[in-house]
Design a protein around this motif. Structure first.
Motif, mmCIF file in Angstrom:
data_model
loop_
_atom_site.group_PDB
_atom_site.id
_atom_site.type_symbol
_atom_site.label_atom_id
_atom_site.label_comp_id
_atom_site.label_asym_id
_atom_site.label_seq_id
_atom_site.Cartn_x
_atom_site.Cartn_y
_atom_site.Cartn_z
ATOM 1 N N GLU A 35 21.864 52.695 29.939
ATOM 2 C CA GLU A 35 22.448 53.399 31.080
ATOM 3 C C GLU A 35 23.108 52.411 32.043
ATOM 4 N N ALA A 36 22.493 51.248 32.245
ATOM 5 C CA ALA A 36 23.073 50.237 33.136
ATOM 6 C C ALA A 36 24.374 49.699 32.561
ATOM 7 N N ASP A 37 24.393 49.461 31.257
ATOM 8 C CA ASP A 37 25.621 48.995 30.609
ATOM 9 C C ASP A 37 26.705 50.059 30.700
ATOM 10 N N SER A 38 26.341 51.314 30.510
ATOM 11 C CA SER A 38 27.308 52.413 30.614
ATOM 12 C C SER A 38 27.907 52.471 32.024
ATOM 13 N N LYS A 39 27.063 52.285 33.029
ATOM 14 C CA LYS A 39 27.544 52.306 34.413
ATOM 15 C C LYS A 39 28.500 51.151 34.675
ATOM 16 N N ALA A 40 28.187 49.970 34.132
ATOM 17 C CA ALA A 40 29.059 48.802 34.323
ATOM 18 C C ALA A 40 30.418 49.031 33.676
ATOM 19 N N GLN A 41 30.414 49.632 32.485
ATOM 20 C CA GLN A 41 31.685 49.899 31.803
ATOM 21 C C GLN A 41 32.501 50.958 32.544
ATOM 22 N N ARG A 42 31.839 51.941 33.140
ATOM 23 C CA ARG A 42 32.551 52.949 33.924
ATOM 24 C C ARG A 42 33.203 52.317 35.148
ATOM 25 N N GLU A 43 32.505 51.360 35.753
ATOM 26 C CA GLU A 43 33.078 50.668 36.913
ATOM 27 C C GLU A 43 34.306 49.863 36.510
ATOM 28 N N ARG A 44 34.238 49.210 35.360
ATOM 29 C CA ARG A 44 35.408 48.472 34.865
ATOM 30 C C ARG A 44 36.572 49.421 34.585
ATOM 31 N N ARG A 45 36.244 50.586 34.037
ATOM 32 C CA ARG A 45 37.288 51.583 33.792
ATOM 33 C C ARG A 45 37.940 52.017 35.095
ATOM 34 N N ASN A 46 37.150 52.268 36.122
ATOM 35 C CA ASN A 46 37.694 52.711 37.412
ATOM 36 C C ASN A 46 38.583 51.641 38.038
ATOM 37 N N ILE A 47 38.169 50.370 37.900
ATOM 38 C CA ILE A 47 38.997 49.279 38.424
ATOM 39 C C ILE A 47 40.320 49.207 37.670
ATOM 40 N N ALA A 48 40.247 49.386 36.330
ATOM 41 C CA ALA A 48 41.467 49.340 35.517
ATOM 42 C C ALA A 48 42.407 50.479 35.893
ATOM 43 N N LYS A 49 41.862 51.641 36.196
ATOM 44 C CA LYS A 49 42.695 52.774 36.596
ATOM 45 C C LYS A 49 43.450 52.491 37.889
ATOM 46 N N GLU A 50 42.805 51.735 38.788
ATOM 47 C CA GLU A 50 43.431 51.436 40.077
ATOM 48 C C GLU A 50 44.516 50.373 39.972
ATOM 49 N N GLN A 51 44.476 49.587 38.893
ATOM 50 C CA GLN A 51 45.471 48.531 38.710
ATOM 51 C C GLN A 51 46.647 49.069 37.896
ATOM 52 N N LYS A 52 47.805 48.993 38.462
ATOM 53 C CA LYS A 52 48.990 49.553 37.817
ATOM 54 C C LYS A 52 49.329 48.833 36.517
ATOM 55 N N ALA A 53 48.949 47.574 36.402
ATOM 56 C CA ALA A 53 49.296 46.799 35.204
ATOM 57 C C ALA A 53 48.415 47.152 34.008
ATOM 58 N N SER A 54 47.340 47.893 34.246
ATOM 59 C CA SER A 54 46.418 48.226 33.151
ATOM 60 C C SER A 54 47.062 49.234 32.200
ATOM 61 N N SER A 55 46.889 48.996 30.914
ATOM 62 C CA SER A 55 47.427 49.910 29.911
ATOM 63 C C SER A 55 46.455 51.061 29.681
ATOM 64 N N GLN A 56 46.977 52.140 29.125
ATOM 65 C CA GLN A 56 46.131 53.281 28.810
ATOM 66 C C GLN A 56 45.120 52.929 27.731
ATOM 67 N N GLU A 57 45.519 52.020 26.830
ATOM 68 C CA GLU A 57 44.610 51.589 25.765
ATOM 69 C C GLU A 57 43.388 50.878 26.352
ATOM 70 N N LEU A 58 43.608 50.043 27.388
ATOM 71 C CA LEU A 58 42.497 49.329 28.013
ATOM 72 C C LEU A 58 41.561 50.304 28.719
ATOM 73 N N ILE A 59 42.140 51.273 29.407
ATOM 74 C CA ILE A 59 41.324 52.279 30.100
ATOM 75 C C ILE A 59 40.488 53.062 29.097
ATOM 76 N N HIS A 60 41.105 53.443 27.975
ATOM 77 C CA HIS A 60 40.376 54.174 26.935
ATOM 78 C C HIS A 60 39.278 53.308 26.340
ATOM 79 N N ALA A 61 39.557 52.021 26.175
ATOM 80 C CA ALA A 61 38.556 51.112 25.608
ATOM 81 C C ALA A 61 37.320 51.043 26.492
ATOM 82 N N TYR A 62 37.525 50.948 27.794
ATOM 83 C CA TYR A 62 36.390 50.941 28.719
ATOM 84 C C TYR A 62 35.649 52.278 28.676
ATOM 85 N N GLU A 63 36.410 53.354 28.553
ATOM 86 C CA GLU A 63 35.783 54.665 28.520
ATOM 87 C C GLU A 63 34.927 54.826 27.267
ATOM 88 N N VAL A 64 35.442 54.349 26.137
ATOM 89 C CA VAL A 64 34.663 54.389 24.899
ATOM 90 C C VAL A 64 33.411 53.537 25.029
#
Length: 317
Positions: A25-54
């Motif tokens: 659960e802690a690892d899942s929360k950390a990955q969700r936080e990375r996903r949220n940061i990637a979403k806020e960064q315009k340079a992030s690709s959709q593939e990277l966001i999906h990777a964090y979500e997976v």
């Protein structure tokens, strides 16, 4: 209805088990936080966001349980990843490639393929048809089928892993049809359908399909070896157009190149003329093709111990 999941061991009974769940659960929360940061960064690709979500969901027991229960929602990246991983690494794709190679689908029908779709073919209803038989259902690649079972067009399921809807072309060919003109074999097109919309959440052929060439049932001719009926799935490009097509003298690779089609999936089965299939084959020639049924075979061998008049002599004089 989604299956529910609860810990196998009640909380507080086994400390190691509790710690493992907490770590996941802690690892899942950390990955969700990375996903949220990637979403806020315009340079992030959709593939990277999906990777964090997976990564944030793939180890969760409830997600794994839902996938194993057959309740995967392929609109979600984690379930698309698990479904594709199961197909590519679980053995079914490897088995298909092995059989297509051993039975020379590759390269007799097509020289190569870049797999991007899990293509499944179903005739009738049942638990499936494998090497040891079956009454109906999904067929295993390369199995022998009775001609009576394939009289009607099969049900097709094509699982792709992109979320956008793309058009595909479906083709059923027989590369083992005898050609008297060429004194060899030719490829015959039994079915050709274009503009089939497919996405991760659309895997079935729509009720109304655009048939360029309507379905003609397989009809293996008497005196020929077994026929390899091969289903091909091509991804269309923006310039693909199939206004007309010929059933005979088909070179599949050249046809695909001419019409800007990209092969993404295949499946196949075999049929052969036999006394059990004789009535079905004759019926197809009479009622569907409306032509005389051909019969092939080799010229009888000359008996070396008989002369031109058929008189048998001893081999010693």
């Amino acid at each position: 209805m989604q299956s529910s999941w609860s810990p196998v061991v009640p909380k507080g009974k086994v400390s190691v088990y509790d710690e493992a769940l907490a770590f996941i659960e802690a690892d899942s929360k950390a990955q969700r936080e990375r996903r949220n940061i990637a979403k806020e960064q315009k340079a992030s690709s959709q593939e990277l966001i999906h990777a964090y979500e997976v990564a944030s969901e793939i180890n969760l027991p409830q997600v794994r349980n839902q996938f194993l229960a057959g309740e995967a929602d392929l609109s979600k990246p984690v379930f698309r990843h698990l479904r594709e991983q199961a197909w590519r690494l679980g053995g079914s794709l490897h088995q298909l490639i092995e059989r297509a190679t051993l039975m020379h689908i590759l390269p007799d029908v097509v020289p190569e393929i870049t797999f991007g779709a899990d293509l499944q073919v179903k005739f009738g209803s049942g638990n499936g048809i494998g090497d040891h038989g079956g009454q109906g259902g999904d067929i295993l690649a390369g199995v022998y089928l009775p001609t009576s079972l394939t009289r009607q067009a099969p049900q097709i399921t094509a699982t792709v892993f992109h979320t956008d809807t793309r058009n595909y072309t479906l083709m059923l060919v027989d590369p083992d049809r005898p050609s008297l003109e060429q004194d060899s074999f030719e490829t015959y097109v039994h079915w050709l359908v274009q503009d089939v919309p497919l996405s991760a959440t659309e895997s079935q052929l729509p009720s109304t399909i655009q048939e360029v060439l309507p379905y003609i049932p397989p009809h293996p001719q008497q005196g020929t070896p077994y026929h390899r009926y091969t289903m091909l799935l091509f991804e269309q490009s923006e310039t693909s157009s199939l206004d007309t097509a010929s059933r005979t003298t088909m070179n599949v690779a050249q046809f695909a190149k001419t019409h800007h089609l990209h092969l993404r999936g295949l499946h196949f089965w075999r049929e052969q003329w036999s006394k059990e299939n004789q009535a079905s084959v004759s019926e197809i020639y009479r009622d569907v093709l409306k032509e005389d049924e051909p019969r092939y075979g080799y010229e009888p061998r000359q008996d070396k111990l008989k002369d031109a008049f058929g008189v048998r002599h001893s081999k010693y004089y």
